[in-house]
Design a protein around this motif. Structure first.
Motif, PDB file in Angstrom:
ATOM      1  N   THR A   1     -59.276   1.854 -69.640  1.00  0.00           N
ATOM      2  CA  THR A   1     -59.550   2.693 -68.473  1.00  0.00           C
ATOM      3  C   THR A   1     -60.337   1.921 -67.422  1.00  0.00           C
TER       4      THR A   1
ATOM      5  N   LEU B   1     -55.675   5.885 -56.257  1.00  0.00           N
ATOM      6  CA  LEU B   1     -56.357   6.934 -57.005  1.00  0.00           C
ATOM      7  C   LEU B   1     -57.652   7.290 -56.288  1.00  0.00           C
ATOM      8  N   THR B   2     -57.778   8.543 -55.901  1.00  0.00           N
ATOM      9  CA  THR B   2     -58.996   8.980 -55.213  1.00  0.00           C
ATOM     10  C   THR B   2     -59.455  10.323 -55.766  1.00  0.00           C
ATOM     11  N   ALA B   3     -60.736  10.510 -55.801  1.00  0.00           N
ATOM     12  CA  ALA B   3     -61.362  11.792 -56.159  1.00  0.00           C
ATOM     13  C   ALA B   3     -60.836  12.374 -57.468  1.00  0.00           C
ATOM     14  N   GLN B   4     -60.675  11.532 -58.466  1.00  0.00           N
ATOM     15  CA  GLN B   4     -60.202  11.983 -59.769  1.00  0.00           C
ATOM     16  C   GLN B   4     -61.261  11.713 -60.826  1.00  0.00           C
ATOM     17  N   MET B   5     -61.212  12.492 -61.870  1.00  0.00           N
ATOM     18  CA  MET B   5     -62.094  12.269 -63.010  1.00  0.00           C
ATOM     19  C   MET B   5     -61.234  11.854 -64.197  1.00  0.00           C
ATOM     20  N   LEU B   6     -61.484  10.688 -64.724  1.00  0.00           N
ATOM     21  CA  LEU B   6     -60.814  10.234 -65.938  1.00  0.00           C
ATOM     22  C   LEU B   6     -61.850  10.319 -67.052  1.00  0.00           C
TER      23      LEU B   6
ATOM     24  N   SER C   1     -54.899   1.022 -59.536  1.00  0.00           N
ATOM     25  CA  SER C   1     -55.578   2.286 -59.241  1.00  0.00           C
ATOM     26  C   SER C   1     -55.918   2.435 -57.758  1.00  0.00           C
TER      27      SER C   1
ATOM     28  N   LEU D   1     -59.124   0.965 -63.614  1.00  0.00           N
ATOM     29  CA  LEU D   1     -59.868   1.344 -62.412  1.00  0.00           C
ATOM     30  C   LEU D   1     -60.282   0.133 -61.581  1.00  0.00           C
TER      31      LEU D   1
END
Length: 53
Positions: free
Chosen positions: A29, A41-46, A38, A33
């Protein structure tokens, strides 16, 4: 670090994957990132937590 065996067992019991997380479990992960893969990829929670309930 300062967790008792009993507290650790209680925590693992609340996870879908019944194993203690290791640093290797989050490496993929983190590398994703940190990579260009990535970039959109914005404003996401992994959440990498073993499926903690």
């Amino acid at each position: 670090l300062w967790v008792t065996e009993q507290a650790l067992a209680a925590h693992i019991a609340k996870q879908c994957i019944k194993q203690v997380m290791q640093p290797e479990d989050i490496v993929g992960t983190v590398l994703f990132l940190a990579s260009d893969a990535s970039r959109m990829l914005t404003a996401q929670m992994l959440i990498v937590d073993g499926g903690f309930l």
